[in-house]
Design a protein around this motif. Structure first.
Motif, PDB file in Angstrom:
ATOM      1  N   ALA A   3       1.092   3.389  10.242  1.00  0.00           N
ATOM      2  CA  ALA A   3       0.069   2.357  10.212  1.00  0.00           C
ATOM      3  C   ALA A   3      -0.234   1.867  11.608  1.00  0.00           C
ATOM      4  O   ALA A   3       0.619   1.921  12.479  1.00  0.00           O
ATOM      5  CB  ALA A   3       0.576   1.196   9.364  1.00  0.00           C
ATOM      6  N   PRO A   4      -1.445   1.366  11.815  1.00  0.00           N
ATOM      7  CA  PRO A   4      -1.700   0.662  13.054  1.00  0.00           C
ATOM      8  C   PRO A   4      -0.725  -0.502  13.142  1.00  0.00           C
ATOM      9  O   PRO A   4      -0.298  -1.036  12.120  1.00  0.00           O
ATOM     10  CB  PRO A   4      -3.142   0.175  12.909  1.00  0.00           C
ATOM     11  CG  PRO A   4      -3.748   1.037  11.855  1.00  0.00           C
ATOM     12  CD  PRO A   4      -2.612   1.428  10.955  1.00  0.00           C
ATOM     13  N   ALA A   5      -0.377  -0.895  14.339  1.00  0.00           N
ATOM     14  CA  ALA A   5       0.642  -1.915  14.547  1.00  0.00           C
ATOM     15  C   ALA A   5       0.345  -3.202  13.776  1.00  0.00           C
ATOM     16  O   ALA A   5       1.248  -3.885  13.335  1.00  0.00           O
ATOM     17  CB  ALA A   5       0.789  -2.213  16.036  1.00  0.00           C
ATOM     18  N   ASP A   9       0.620  -2.551   5.807  1.00  0.00           N
ATOM     19  CA  ASP A   9       0.347  -2.037   4.468  1.00  0.00           C
ATOM     20  C   ASP A   9      -0.674  -0.904   4.470  1.00  0.00           C
ATOM     21  O   ASP A   9      -1.163  -0.490   3.435  1.00  0.00           O
ATOM     22  CB  ASP A   9      -0.123  -3.162   3.557  1.00  0.00           C
ATOM     23  CG  ASP A   9      -1.401  -3.822   4.056  1.00  0.00           C
ATOM     24  OD1 ASP A   9      -1.701  -3.729   5.265  1.00  0.00           O
ATOM     25  OD2 ASP A   9      -2.104  -4.442   3.242  1.00  0.00           O
ATOM     26  N   ALA A  10      -1.002  -0.400   5.646  1.00  0.00           N
ATOM     27  CA  ALA A  10      -1.984   0.682   5.759  1.00  0.00           C
ATOM     28  C   ALA A  10      -1.435   1.958   5.129  1.00  0.00           C
ATOM     29  O   ALA A  10      -0.227   2.158   5.046  1.00  0.00           O
ATOM     30  CB  ALA A  10      -2.344   0.926   7.217  1.00  0.00           C
ATOM     31  N   PRO A  11      -2.326   2.837   4.681  1.00  0.00           N
ATOM     32  CA  PRO A  11      -1.879   4.082   4.038  1.00  0.00           C
ATOM     33  C   PRO A  11      -1.165   5.023   5.017  1.00  0.00           C
ATOM     34  O   PRO A  11      -1.434   5.006   6.216  1.00  0.00           O
ATOM     35  CB  PRO A  11      -3.169   4.718   3.528  1.00  0.00           C
ATOM     36  CG  PRO A  11      -4.276   4.040   4.243  1.00  0.00           C
ATOM     37  CD  PRO A  11      -3.777   2.713   4.707  1.00  0.00           C
ATOM     38  N   GLY A  68      -3.435   8.341   3.293  1.00  0.00           N
ATOM     39  CA  GLY A  68      -3.177   7.954   1.915  1.00  0.00           C
ATOM     40  C   GLY A  68      -3.498   9.139   1.026  1.00  0.00           C
ATOM     41  O   GLY A  68      -3.075  10.265   1.296  1.00  0.00           O
ATOM     42  N   ASP A  69      -4.287   8.923  -0.003  1.00  0.00           N
ATOM     43  CA  ASP A  69      -4.684   9.991  -0.922  1.00  0.00           C
ATOM     44  C   ASP A  69      -5.977  10.677  -0.494  1.00  0.00           C
ATOM     45  O   ASP A  69      -6.444  11.590  -1.172  1.00  0.00           O
ATOM     46  CB  ASP A  69      -4.869   9.441  -2.340  1.00  0.00           C
ATOM     47  CG  ASP A  69      -3.565   8.970  -2.948  1.00  0.00           C
ATOM     48  OD1 ASP A  69      -2.503   9.511  -2.586  1.00  0.00           O
ATOM     49  OD2 ASP A  69      -3.617   8.051  -3.793  1.00  0.00           O
ATOM     50  N   THR A  70      -6.572  10.229   0.599  1.00  0.00           N
ATOM     51  CA  THR A  70      -7.852  10.765   1.042  1.00  0.00           C
ATOM     52  C   THR A  70      -7.660  11.959   1.959  1.00  0.00           C
ATOM     53  O   THR A  70      -6.994  11.860   2.993  1.00  0.00           O
ATOM     54  CB  THR A  70      -8.667   9.682   1.780  1.00  0.00           C
ATOM     55  OG1 THR A  70      -8.865   8.577   0.892  1.00  0.00           O
ATOM     56  CG2 THR A  70     -10.019  10.219   2.231  1.00  0.00           C
ATOM     57  N   LEU A  90     -10.747   3.456   6.816  1.00  0.00           N
ATOM     58  CA  LEU A  90      -9.829   4.294   6.045  1.00  0.00           C
ATOM     59  C   LEU A  90      -8.382   3.979   6.426  1.00  0.00           C
ATOM     60  O   LEU A  90      -7.519   3.878   5.560  1.00  0.00           O
ATOM     61  CB  LEU A  90     -10.147   5.774   6.294  1.00  0.00           C
ATOM     62  CG  LEU A  90      -9.410   6.786   5.439  1.00  0.00           C
ATOM     63  CD1 LEU A  90      -9.638   6.534   3.952  1.00  0.00           C
ATOM     64  CD2 LEU A  90      -9.850   8.186   5.815  1.00  0.00           C
ATOM     65  N   LEU A  91      -8.131   3.781   7.716  1.00  0.00           N
ATOM     66  CA  LEU A  91      -6.781   3.433   8.169  1.00  0.00           C
ATOM     67  C   LEU A  91      -6.353   2.052   7.681  1.00  0.00           C
ATOM     68  O   LEU A  91      -5.163   1.776   7.564  1.00  0.00           O
ATOM     69  CB  LEU A  91      -6.711   3.477   9.700  1.00  0.00           C
ATOM     70  CG  LEU A  91      -6.816   4.873  10.323  1.00  0.00           C
ATOM     71  CD1 LEU A  91      -6.974   4.772  11.827  1.00  0.00           C
ATOM     72  CD2 LEU A  91      -5.605   5.720   9.959  1.00  0.00           C
ATOM     73  N   SER A  92      -7.331   1.218   7.392  1.00  0.00           N
ATOM     74  CA  SER A  92      -7.045  -0.128   6.900  1.00  0.00           C
ATOM     75  C   SER A  92      -6.860  -0.152   5.381  1.00  0.00           C
ATOM     76  O   SER A  92      -6.609  -1.205   4.812  1.00  0.00           O
ATOM     77  CB  SER A  92      -8.183  -1.070   7.284  1.00  0.00           C
ATOM     78  OG  SER A  92      -8.244  -1.176   8.683  1.00  0.00           O
ATOM     79  N   GLY A  93      -7.046   0.987   4.745  1.00  0.00           N
ATOM     80  CA  GLY A  93      -6.859   1.065   3.309  1.00  0.00           C
ATOM     81  C   GLY A  93      -8.139   1.118   2.515  1.00  0.00           C
ATOM     82  O   GLY A  93      -8.103   1.204   1.293  1.00  0.00           O
ATOM     83  N   ASP A  94      -9.291   1.076   3.201  1.00  0.00           N
ATOM     84  CA  ASP A  94     -10.575   1.224   2.524  1.00  0.00           C
ATOM     85  C   ASP A  94     -10.925   2.700   2.466  1.00  0.00           C
ATOM     86  O   ASP A  94     -10.724   3.407   3.426  1.00  0.00           O
ATOM     87  CB  ASP A  94     -11.679   0.476   3.270  1.00  0.00           C
ATOM     88  CG  ASP A  94     -11.431  -1.006   3.349  1.00  0.00           C
ATOM     89  OD1 ASP A  94     -10.735  -1.534   2.448  1.00  0.00           O
ATOM     90  OD2 ASP A  94     -11.921  -1.626   4.300  1.00  0.00           O
TER      91      ASP A  94
END
Length: 96
Positions: A3-5, A9-11, A68-70, A90-94
């Motif tokens: 995850a970014p620092a 909770d990022a994927p 993540g799953d992407t 995307l890195l943020s979970g979107d």
């Protein structure tokens, strides 16, 4: 954690790679330059991992990158996603 620092909770970022792969090195350098971590899966050392990658990505070349799953695709796809402004969300979970 991949995850970014500032986003615990990022994927997770997963890179399927092989030992002799310039684009794999480029992808890792790209992620490293952004302070990201990833899980590396070497398909040249693990036939089951290769089968899993092909089943998920529907591609046989490396690197294959997942956030993540992407399924992002390969190195060129990763850079294109970045240039289009869709990598950070995307890195943020979107989903991009």
């Amino acid at each position: 954690m991949n995850a970014p620092a500032d986003r615990a909770d990022a994927p997770e970022i997963t890179l399927y790679t092989s030992a002799v792969c310039g684009y794999c090195v480029a992808a890792k350098n790209f992620l490293k330059s952004r302070g990201l971590e990833w899980k590396e899966v070497r398909i040249d050392l693990d036939a089951q991992a290769r089968e899993h990658m092909v089943a998920q990505a529907r591609r046989t070349s490396v690197p294959q990158i997942f956030i993540g799953d992407t399924h992002v695709g390969g190195y060129d796809d990763l850079v294109a996603l970045h240039r289009s402004g869709r990598l950070e969300p995307l890195l943020s979970g979107d989903r991009a």
